[in-house]
Design a protein around this motif. Structure first.
Motif, PDB file in Angstrom:
ATOM      1  N   SER A 305       0.880  -1.182   0.000  1.00 17.49           N
ATOM      2  CA  SER A 305       0.000   0.000   0.000  1.00 17.49           C
ATOM      3  C   SER A 305       0.908   1.220   0.000  1.00 17.49           C
ATOM      4  N   ILE A 306       0.505   2.233  -0.727  1.00 17.40           N
ATOM      5  CA  ILE A 306       1.302   3.465  -0.749  1.00 17.40           C
ATOM      6  C   ILE A 306       0.348   4.634  -0.494  1.00 17.40           C
ATOM      7  N   LEU A 307       0.709   5.452   0.464  1.00 19.22           N
ATOM      8  CA  LEU A 307      -0.133   6.606   0.788  1.00 19.22           C
ATOM      9  C   LEU A 307       0.738   7.805   1.118  1.00 19.22           C
ATOM     10  N   GLU A 308       0.110   8.942   1.145  1.00 19.42           N
ATOM     11  CA  GLU A 308       0.835  10.141   1.566  1.00 19.42           C
ATOM     12  C   GLU A 308      -0.046  10.947   2.505  1.00 19.42           C
ATOM     13  N   VAL A 309       0.634  11.650   3.378  1.00 15.91           N
ATOM     14  CA  VAL A 309      -0.086  12.584   4.260  1.00 15.91           C
ATOM     15  C   VAL A 309       0.226  13.968   3.714  1.00 15.91           C
ATOM     16  N   TYR A 310      -0.775  14.507   3.072  1.00 15.97           N
ATOM     17  CA  TYR A 310      -0.598  15.808   2.439  1.00 15.97           C
ATOM     18  C   TYR A 310      -1.546  16.796   3.104  1.00 15.97           C
ATOM     19  N   ASN A 311      -0.985  17.846   3.634  1.00 16.73           N
ATOM     20  CA  ASN A 311      -1.781  18.860   4.350  1.00 16.73           C
ATOM     21  C   ASN A 311      -2.752  18.216   5.360  1.00 16.73           C
ATOM     22  N   GLU A 312      -2.220  17.279   6.094  1.00 20.23           N
ATOM     23  CA  GLU A 312      -2.973  16.560   7.133  1.00 20.23           C
ATOM     24  C   GLU A 312      -4.144  15.738   6.566  1.00 20.23           C
TER      25      GLU A 312
END
Ligand SMILES: Nc1ncnc2c1ncn2[C@@H]1O[C@H](COP(=O)(O)OP(=O)(O)OP(=O)(O)O)[C@@H](O)[C@H]1O
Length: 840
Positions: A305-312
């Motif tokens: 799985s690939i995710l990002e935390v962008y601007n919360e």
């Protein structure tokens, strides 16, 4: 392909060569290459031990017993008869009887002419088949023999692998489950051109130490688990990370993250570049390699799985659909305490190429933007999660673990990077979340009770990786440039704090299904333990009750023993008293016999009514003064303890004057315990019983009948009692009275109340009829025991108050009647004091 024409390979002819037959084939037609190849393939020995004849120097082993010859004699003869040439004949003679393992040298075959070569090849083909069959058998036999050894070795290998893993994990734990590596990138061309110098000094011989030298005067040393300098390549960096990566294959959760100022090489370390890949790719490559290596014992499956935390906000980088923007992903805590993003795509991967594809998709979707510090600056925190599911093929044990590969966004100074608009907003969120990470690290380092994991999405996601039971590896990326000294120092200080965190030991992660099963089992065991505790409690209670009852039983037994002892003593005493009584009876009988003429037979005696006031002759008094104090309480023993006013013992004088009148042949003393007063009752004869007790049952239970006390002859009390003394005073007070002779029959044991005991001879003397009646009961003397006390006052009796005498004792008409009924009855002891009192 030519076979080696080694001379040694040609065996010496065993027999003279037969005459060569003319060849039917033209000389030019020698064996083709294909045929030669075939022949050479036939003779290739697989192993020396299987085919000893492979070496022509060695003698070929004999053919196995019963085995079919390679070429039958018929075939051989047919071949010869068929017109094969001399060369074939010679060939067959030379090699046909050398057993199946002999080699056929090619030169020999070449000598055979073409028409005969077919037969030779057929011969060799048969030989080949036979050899092949034998080889197969030998291989099968060999495999069978080696199977146990193979299994043993396999098991040993598995054990060794497990031991290696255990030791390896132990080593990692000893080193600390949070490990911090520092990586310093080289100075970029821009920095060099700007005249920046390096402020970081790394000594290759001290790979764990780094000197921060911002100026000539300032110098600060930092220690990490490993320090990589600008010259260290990706491979070197990953080699040090390998142990942590491998842990995930043994069921441990792992987290590797890169932290540092923007443009220091975080993405370079984690993702790398296509030509020099970073930790993410190498780690996955290693996982696949290990999976392959352990495939015989453990089955692994991988998902990414690939995710990002962008601007919360959490974004799924593998979700390329247009709905991605509107979908909100939240962090949920699972039953086993780890954090999961609900709805996140978990793509299964089967090959390393598949991994690379996924990583590329993730990198493509990640939010990047150009800043003054970095052309491709990461504007979000990127997280790659690889889930590893394992099942041991032998034990069936399952576990599930994961590895987080995190590339954080770079901390940056907003004014320095000169960002504005969206970049500024991104920078603020990045700094905020990194600040939250710093708070978590500080709280963990100072062992605070509360760790603020939920202050940001990033820390919330990494909760179990930072403070949980997983293995964590942090890369602190620094810039060597003197222009970034401030940020570098901040990063180094932060990394030092992380390294100071006292992490607990990592825990091997079980599969959730297995965990559920274990939980159920634990619950069941807990329940059973409770039940056991209850049962134990009740058992202890029962034991206590049992012990207390045993004590009670012991006490009762003790009492019984005491009672038996007392009973024995009583019995002994009764026997003694009976003996004494018998002696006294005998003495009394003797005395009566010696002093009184024998009574005339009943027929000759006048009736009692005509006797009138007959005074019986004097009987010698038996004074037992010497025994008086000891047998004071016995009946029928005259006790004379009254003392006269002169001080002399009046009892002696009275005793001298008293005359004992034996009313019955037997006077029985019944010395009993003071408290247990007993008396003797006269029981009627059987005939009288029937008249007295009309009820048959009463008769049958005669021994239990207690006769009324009135049936007991009681004549006097003991003068020693105060009341009796008063009565005596009245009588003995006068001089005449003193001259009175008294005979007292008193029971020292059963004293009658003085008021009832006094009577004088005039009023109370027994009538002859009564005496006769009493005397006539002598036949039952052995059974009747009277308690008699009588005072016989001789001479002129003093007047006695009628109140003292009225209605009591033998002079009571009613009692007299009873006594009449009892005079010839059996004696019975009555031990009831109250009853006696009531009678009296
Ligand atoms: N060890 C290294 N050797 C060679 N080049 C490096 C090294 N580390 C970083 N670089 C180069 O430095 C540049 C910046 O690196 P990178 O983008 O990885 O930094 P970053 O920390 O990820 O920045 P940001 O936080 O802005 O994303 C890249 O061009 C990269 O190739």
């Amino acid at each position: 392909m030519e076979a080696d024409p080694a001379p040694s390979s040609t065996p010496p002819p065993s027999s003279p060569a037969p005459a060569a037959s003319p060849s039917r084939h033209p000389p030019g037609e020698e064996g083709g290459g294909a045929e030669r190849v075939e022949v050479e393939e036939y003779v290739d020995p697989p192993s020396p031990d299987c085919c000893g004849g492979a070496d022509p120097d060695h003698a070929p082993p004999p053919s196995p017993k019963g085995e079919e010859p390679v070429v039958s004699a018929e075939e051989e003869q047919a071949a010869v008869a068929g017109g094969e040439g001399e060369a074939l004949r010679s060939f067959l003679e030379e090699f046909g009887d050398q057993g199946d393992d002999s080699l056929v040298p090619s030169p020999k075959l070449k000598q055979i002419n073409t028409p005969d070569r077919l037969a030779a090849l057929r011969f060799l083909g048969g030989k080949y088949n036979s050899l092949l069959e034998r080889y197969k058998q030998q291989v099968a036999k060999c495999a069978e023999e080696c199977a146990p050894r193979y299994d043993g070795l396999k098991k040993k290998y598995a054990d060794e692998c497990a031991e290696r893993r255990r030791l390896y994990n132990e080593l990692i734990e000893l080193r600390g489950n949070i490990r911090v590596f520092c990586r310093c990138r080289p100075l970029s061309t821009a920095e060099i051109s700007n005249g920046c110098s390096s402020i970081v000094q790394i000594d290759p011989s001290h790979e764990t130490e780094l000197q921060f030298v911002p100026s000539d005067k300032d110098r600060k040393a930092f220690k990490f688990d490993h320090v990589f300098g600008p010259s260290d390549n990706q491979e070197t960096v990953f080699a040090e990370s390998l142990p942590v990566v491998r842990s995930v294959m043994d069921g441990f959760n792992v987290c590797i993250f890169a932290y540092g100022q923007t443009g220091t090489g975080k993405t370079f370390t984690m993702e790398g570049i296509p030509e020099d890949r970073g930790v993410n790719y190498r780690a996955l490559e290693e996982l696949f390699r290990l999976s392959e290596e352990r495939s015989s014992s453990v089955a692994y499956t991988f998902a990414v799985s690939i995710l990002e935390v962008y601007n919360e906000k959490i974004r799924d980088l593998l979700d390329e659909s247009s709905e991605q923007t509107g979908r909100k992903l939240d962090i949920k805590q699972t039953a086993d305490g780890t954090q999961e993003v609900a709805g996140l795509i978990e793509a299964p991967i089967y090959t390393i190429d598949g991994v690379w594809e996924k990583l590329k998709v993730g990198a493509k979707n990640r939010s990047v933007g150009a800043t003054s510090a970095n052309e491709l600056s990461s504007r979000s925190h990127s997280l790659v999660k690889v889930t590893v599911r394992s099942e041991h093929l032998v034990t069936g044990q399952k576990w599930r673990s994961h590895i987080w590969l995190v590339d954080l966004a770079g901390s940056e100074r907003v004014n320095k990077t000169e960002v504005e608009g969206d970049r500024l907003k991104e920078s603020q969120f990045i700094n905020k979340s990194l600040s939250a990470l710093g708070d978590v690290i500080s709280a963990l380092a100072s062992k605070n009770a509360h760790i603020p994991y939920r202050n940001s999405k990033l820390t919330h996601l990494l909760q179990s990786s930072l403070g949980g039971d997983c293995k964590t590896l942090m890369f602190v990326q620094i810039s060597p440039s003197s222009a970034d000294s401030g940020e570098t120092l901040c990063s180094l200080n932060f990394a030092s704090r992380v390294r100071a965190i006292d992490h607990g030991p990592a825990r091997k992660q079980a599969d959730p299904a297995e965990t559920f099963k274990l939980k159920q089992m634990t619950e069941k065991i807990r329940h059973e333990e409770k039940e056991n505790a209850k049962l134990l409690e009740s058992l202890q209670l029962t034991q206590l009750k049992y012990a207390s009852r045993e004590n009670v039983i012991k006490t009762l037994q003790e009492k019984i023993r005491e009672a038996e002892q007392t009973s024995k003593t009583y019995q002994q005493r009764v026997r003694e008293l009976e003996n004494e009584l018998a002696n006294e009876k005998k003495a009394a009988r003797d005395t009566a016999r010696s002093t009184k003429p024998p009574l005339a037979p009943m027929r000759q005696r006048p009736p009692l009514g005509r006797i009138g006031n007959h005074i019986p002759p004097k009987a010698p008094l038996r004074l037992r003064l010497s025994k008086a104090p000891t047998i004071q309480n016995k009946e029928n023993i005259p006790v004379m303890l009254n003392k006269g006013s002169s001080g002399a013992d009046t009892s002696k004088a009275v005793a001298g004057k008293a005359r004992r009148v034996s009313l019955t042949p037997v006077i029985r003393h019944i010395p009993l315990q003071p408290k247990r007063r007993s008396s003797l009752a006269v029981l009627p004869t059987q005939r009288e019983q029937l008249s007295i007790f009309p009820d048959k049952r009463s008769v049958s239970r005669l021994s239990h009948i207690q006769m009324p006390r009135r049936s007991i002859a009681t004549f006097n009390s003991i003068p020693a009692t105060p009341l009796a003394a008063a009565a005596h005073k009245q009588v003995d007070g006068t001089p005449e009275a003193r001259q009175l002779r008294r005979i007292e029959f008193s029971s020292s044991k059963f004293r009658s109340p003085p008021a009832l005991a006094r009577f004088n001879s005039r009023n109370n003397a027994l009538s002859p009829q009564q005496k006769l009646r009493l005397a006539s009961g002598s036949g039952n003397a052995s059974k009747i025991c009277f308690s008699v006390q009588k005072r016989v006052i001789l001479g002129s009796p003093a007047p006695v108050k009628s109140s003292l005498l009225s209605g009591t004792g033998i002079f009571n008409p009613a009692l007299r009647e009873k006594m009449m009924a009892a005079k010839i009855g059996n004696a019975q002891r009555v031990f009831n004091t109250n009853r006696r009192k009531s009678v009296l």
